[in-house]
Structures are given as C-alpha cells and as structure tokens.
Scaffold this motif. Structure first.
Motif, PDB file in Angstrom:
ATOM      1  N   SER A 183      -8.363  87.599  43.580  1.00 24.55           N
ATOM      2  CA  SER A 183      -7.128  87.455  44.370  1.00 24.55           C
ATOM      3  C   SER A 183      -7.397  86.730  45.684  1.00 24.55           C
ATOM      4  O   SER A 183      -6.635  85.854  46.100  1.00 24.55           O
ATOM      5  N   MET A 184      -8.494  87.087  46.338  1.00 21.16           N
ATOM      6  CA  MET A 184      -8.846  86.431  47.594  1.00 21.16           C
ATOM      7  C   MET A 184      -9.138  84.952  47.367  1.00 21.16           C
ATOM      8  O   MET A 184      -8.757  84.096  48.163  1.00 21.16           O
ATOM      9  N   TYR A 185      -9.817  84.639  46.267  1.00 16.89           N
ATOM     10  CA  TYR A 185     -10.137  83.249  45.935  1.00 16.89           C
ATOM     11  C   TYR A 185      -8.855  82.445  45.722  1.00 16.89           C
ATOM     12  O   TYR A 185      -8.710  81.337  46.239  1.00 16.89           O
ATOM     13  N   ILE A 186      -7.905  83.015  44.975  1.00 20.65           N
ATOM     14  CA  ILE A 186      -6.625  82.332  44.713  1.00 20.65           C
ATOM     15  C   ILE A 186      -5.863  82.134  46.018  1.00 20.65           C
ATOM     16  O   ILE A 186      -5.356  81.036  46.304  1.00 20.65           O
ATOM     17  N   LEU A 187      -5.810  83.199  46.836  1.00 16.91           N
ATOM     18  CA  LEU A 187      -5.081  83.090  48.104  1.00 16.91           C
ATOM     19  C   LEU A 187      -5.727  82.067  49.031  1.00 16.91           C
ATOM     20  O   LEU A 187      -5.042  81.339  49.745  1.00 16.91           O
ATOM     21  N   ALA A 188      -7.044  82.003  49.011  1.00 13.11           N
ATOM     22  CA  ALA A 188      -7.752  81.065  49.889  1.00 13.11           C
ATOM     23  C   ALA A 188      -7.558  79.628  49.420  1.00 13.11           C
ATOM     24  O   ALA A 188      -7.468  78.707  50.236  1.00 13.11           O
ATOM     25  N   ASN A 189      -7.487  79.424  48.114  1.00 14.28           N
ATOM     26  CA  ASN A 189      -7.397  78.058  47.578  1.00 14.28           C
ATOM     27  C   ASN A 189      -5.970  77.565  47.373  1.00 14.28           C
ATOM     28  O   ASN A 189      -5.757  76.368  47.247  1.00 14.28           O
ATOM     29  N   GLU A 190      -5.013  78.455  47.333  1.00 19.41           N
ATOM     30  CA  GLU A 190      -3.622  78.062  47.068  1.00 19.41           C
ATOM     31  C   GLU A 190      -3.104  77.033  48.090  1.00 19.41           C
ATOM     32  O   GLU A 190      -2.532  76.028  47.694  1.00 19.41           O
ATOM     33  N   PRO A 191      -3.315  77.255  49.395  1.00 19.39           N
ATOM     34  CA  PRO A 191      -2.824  76.251  50.356  1.00 19.39           C
ATOM     35  C   PRO A 191      -3.480  74.887  50.156  1.00 19.39           C
ATOM     36  O   PRO A 191      -2.812  73.854  50.252  1.00 19.39           O
ATOM     37  N   SER A 192      -4.765  74.849  49.843  1.00 23.16           N
ATOM     38  CA  SER A 192      -5.422  73.555  49.673  1.00 23.16           C
ATOM     39  C   SER A 192      -4.917  72.861  48.408  1.00 23.16           C
ATOM     40  O   SER A 192      -4.800  71.637  48.374  1.00 23.16           O
ATOM     41  N   VAL A 193      -4.601  73.633  47.368  1.00 25.08           N
ATOM     42  CA  VAL A 193      -4.021  73.044  46.154  1.00 25.08           C
ATOM     43  C   VAL A 193      -2.645  72.467  46.479  1.00 25.08           C
ATOM     44  O   VAL A 193      -2.314  71.348  46.082  1.00 25.08           O
ATOM     45  N   ALA A 194      -1.876  73.228  47.234  1.00 23.52           N
ATOM     46  CA  ALA A 194      -0.537  72.748  47.616  1.00 23.52           C
ATOM     47  C   ALA A 194      -0.643  71.485  48.458  1.00 23.52           C
ATOM     48  O   ALA A 194       0.102  70.517  48.258  1.00 23.52           O
ATOM     49  N   LEU A 195      -1.570  71.473  49.411  1.00 21.46           N
ATOM     50  CA  LEU A 195      -1.746  70.280  50.248  1.00 21.46           C
ATOM     51  C   LEU A 195      -2.225  69.099  49.419  1.00 21.46           C
ATOM     52  O   LEU A 195      -1.817  67.956  49.665  1.00 21.46           O
ATOM     53  N   TYR A 196      -3.084  69.353  48.443  1.00 22.87           N
ATOM     54  CA  TYR A 196      -3.550  68.273  47.569  1.00 22.87           C
ATOM     55  C   TYR A 196      -2.386  67.677  46.797  1.00 22.87           C
ATOM     56  O   TYR A 196      -2.242  66.457  46.700  1.00 22.87           O
ATOM     57  N   ARG A 197      -1.514  68.534  46.263  1.00 25.37           N
ATOM     58  CA  ARG A 197      -0.342  68.069  45.512  1.00 25.37           C
ATOM     59  C   ARG A 197       0.588  67.267  46.438  1.00 25.37           C
ATOM     60  O   ARG A 197       1.131  66.234  46.055  1.00 25.37           O
ATOM     61  N   LEU A 198       0.757  67.761  47.639  1.00 20.21           N
ATOM     62  CA  LEU A 198       1.604  67.071  48.619  1.00 20.21           C
ATOM     63  C   LEU A 198       1.024  65.697  48.942  1.00 20.21           C
ATOM     64  O   LEU A 198       1.741  64.686  48.959  1.00 20.21           O
ATOM     65  N   GLN A 199      -0.288  65.653  49.179  1.00 19.53           N
ATOM     66  CA  GLN A 199      -0.951  64.378  49.479  1.00 19.53           C
ATOM     67  C   GLN A 199      -0.813  63.417  48.297  1.00 19.53           C
ATOM     68  O   GLN A 199      -0.554  62.226  48.477  1.00 19.53           O
ATOM     69  N   GLU A 200      -0.958  63.931  47.096  1.00 19.92           N
ATOM     70  CA  GLU A 200      -0.828  63.128  45.885  1.00 19.92           C
ATOM     71  C   GLU A 200       0.579  62.534  45.802  1.00 19.92           C
ATOM     72  O   GLU A 200       0.759  61.348  45.520  1.00 19.92           O
ATOM     73  N   HIS A 201       1.578  63.359  46.070  1.00 22.00           N
ATOM     74  CA  HIS A 201       2.973  62.908  46.029  1.00 22.00           C
ATOM     75  C   HIS A 201       3.229  61.828  47.086  1.00 22.00           C
ATOM     76  O   HIS A 201       3.845  60.805  46.807  1.00 22.00           O
ATOM     77  N   VAL A 202       2.737  62.062  48.306  1.00 17.67           N
ATOM     78  CA  VAL A 202       2.940  61.093  49.390  1.00 17.67           C
ATOM     79  C   VAL A 202       2.262  59.776  49.043  1.00 17.67           C
ATOM     80  O   VAL A 202       2.832  58.700  49.226  1.00 17.67           O
ATOM     81  N   ARG A 203       1.049  59.839  48.535  1.00 21.25           N
ATOM     82  CA  ARG A 203       0.297  58.627  48.184  1.00 21.25           C
ATOM     83  C   ARG A 203       1.029  57.824  47.107  1.00 21.25           C
ATOM     84  O   ARG A 203       1.063  56.613  47.144  1.00 21.25           O
ATOM     85  N   ARG A 204       1.650  58.527  46.156  1.00 24.62           N
ATOM     86  CA  ARG A 204       2.377  57.852  45.088  1.00 24.62           C
ATOM     87  C   ARG A 204       3.689  57.247  45.583  1.00 24.62           C
ATOM     88  O   ARG A 204       4.063  56.154  45.201  1.00 24.62           O
ATOM     89  N   SER A 205       4.402  57.956  46.451  1.00 28.20           N
ATOM     90  CA  SER A 205       5.743  57.510  46.842  1.00 28.20           C
ATOM     91  C   SER A 205       5.763  56.656  48.103  1.00 28.20           C
ATOM     92  O   SER A 205       6.756  55.990  48.380  1.00 28.20           O
ATOM     93  N   LEU A 206       4.673  56.628  48.863  1.00 26.49           N
ATOM     94  CA  LEU A 206       4.667  55.899  50.133  1.00 26.49           C
ATOM     95  C   LEU A 206       4.911  54.398  49.979  1.00 26.49           C
ATOM     96  O   LEU A 206       5.716  53.839  50.729  1.00 26.49           O
ATOM     97  N   PRO A 207       4.263  53.697  49.043  1.00 25.84           N
ATOM     98  CA  PRO A 207       4.528  52.255  48.928  1.00 25.84           C
ATOM     99  C   PRO A 207       6.003  51.944  48.662  1.00 25.84           C
ATOM    100  O   PRO A 207       6.569  51.021  49.253  1.00 25.84           O
ATOM    101  N   GLU A 208       6.627  52.732  47.801  1.00 24.75           N
ATOM    102  CA  GLU A 208       8.045  52.517  47.497  1.00 24.75           C
ATOM    103  C   GLU A 208       8.906  52.774  48.733  1.00 24.75           C
ATOM    104  O   GLU A 208       9.826  52.013  49.033  1.00 24.75           O
ATOM    105  N   LEU A 209       8.586  53.838  49.472  1.00 23.44           N
ATOM    106  CA  LEU A 209       9.336  54.139  50.695  1.00 23.44           C
ATOM    107  C   LEU A 209       9.157  53.033  51.727  1.00 23.44           C
ATOM    108  O   LEU A 209      10.114  52.635  52.402  1.00 23.44           O
ATOM    109  N   ALA A 210       7.945  52.507  51.843  1.00 22.13           N
ATOM    110  CA  ALA A 210       7.688  51.415  52.789  1.00 22.13           C
ATOM    111  C   ALA A 210       8.485  50.180  52.396  1.00 22.13           C
ATOM    112  O   ALA A 210       9.045  49.486  53.257  1.00 22.13           O
ATOM    113  N   GLN A 211       8.579  49.909  51.091  1.00 19.81           N
ATOM    114  CA  GLN A 211       9.360  48.754  50.625  1.00 19.81           C
ATOM    115  C   GLN A 211      10.835  48.952  50.927  1.00 19.81           C
ATOM    116  O   GLN A 211      11.525  48.021  51.370  1.00 19.81           O
ATOM    117  N   HIS A 212      11.335  50.173  50.719  1.00 17.76           N
ATOM    118  CA  HIS A 212      12.740  50.470  51.036  1.00 17.76           C
ATOM    119  C   HIS A 212      13.005  50.250  52.521  1.00 17.76           C
ATOM    120  O   HIS A 212      14.033  49.693  52.905  1.00 17.76           O
TER     121      HIS A 212
END
Length: 108
Positions: free
Chosen positions: A20-49
């Motif tokens: 449980s401690m391992y999951i709680l400790a890693n959950e925020p970093s997984v969420a941040l990784y997903r967020l970073q992945e999303h931003v990296r994918r959508s940023l070029p399109e947003l910049a073009q817009h």
C-alpha cells in the motif's frame, strides 16, 4: 504452533502495508508521467492552433483597418459635397458672365 500463525499473519499484514505504501508513493509520479505524456503529445497541436489564431487576428486587424479607412474616405467625400456644390455654382456664374461678355462683344 500458535506463534507461527501470529508470525504469518503479521508478515502478511506487513506485506500488505508495504504494498500500500509503495502504491501511494508511486501513484503521484505515475499521474505526473501520464500528464507529461499527454502534454508532450498535445503541445505541438496547441502551438499550431495558437500560431493560426495569431495569424487570423493579424488578418482581421488588417481588414478592420481597411474598412475603417474606406469609411473615413466616404465620410470625407460626403462632407466635401458642400465644396463641390459651391464650385458648381461658381462655374455656372463664370459661364454666365462669359456669355454676357461674348454677347456684349458681338453687339459692338
């Protein structure tokens, strides 16, 4: 043995707690990784817009300036009609005077 059962239960509880401690400790970093992945994918399109929007804004500003300039020119033309009417009256008067001078010369 009664002690062994207690040891196994406490070991199981410790394992679950650690997991449980391992999951709680890693959950925020997984969420941040997903967020970073999303931003990296959508940023070029947003910049073009953004670039497209800026270009359209510049074109719109140019068109607005052109329309305002045309409206100003038309207003100035309407306002100058008074001067054109005055010029027309003066020209008619000058023609009438010229005709009088010509007829006076013809009588002599």
């Amino acid at each position: 043995e009664p002690g062994t059962e207690l040891y196994l239960k406490s070991d199981l509880i410790t394992d679950k707690f650690t997991e449980s401690m391992y999951i709680l400790a890693n959950e925020p970093s997984v969420a941040l990784y997903r967020l970073q992945e999303h931003v990296r994918r959508s940023l070029p399109e947003l910049a073009q817009h953004k670039a497209d929007m800026q270009s359209w804004e510049e074109q719109s500003q140019g068109a607005i300036y052109t329309v305002e300039y045309a409206c100003s020119a038309i207003k100035n033309m309407v306002d100058s009609s008074v001067y054109f009417e005055s010029i027309e009256r003066l020209l008619k008067h000058a023609i009438a005077v010229k005709d009088q001078m010509n007829s006076a010369q013809g009588r002599r």
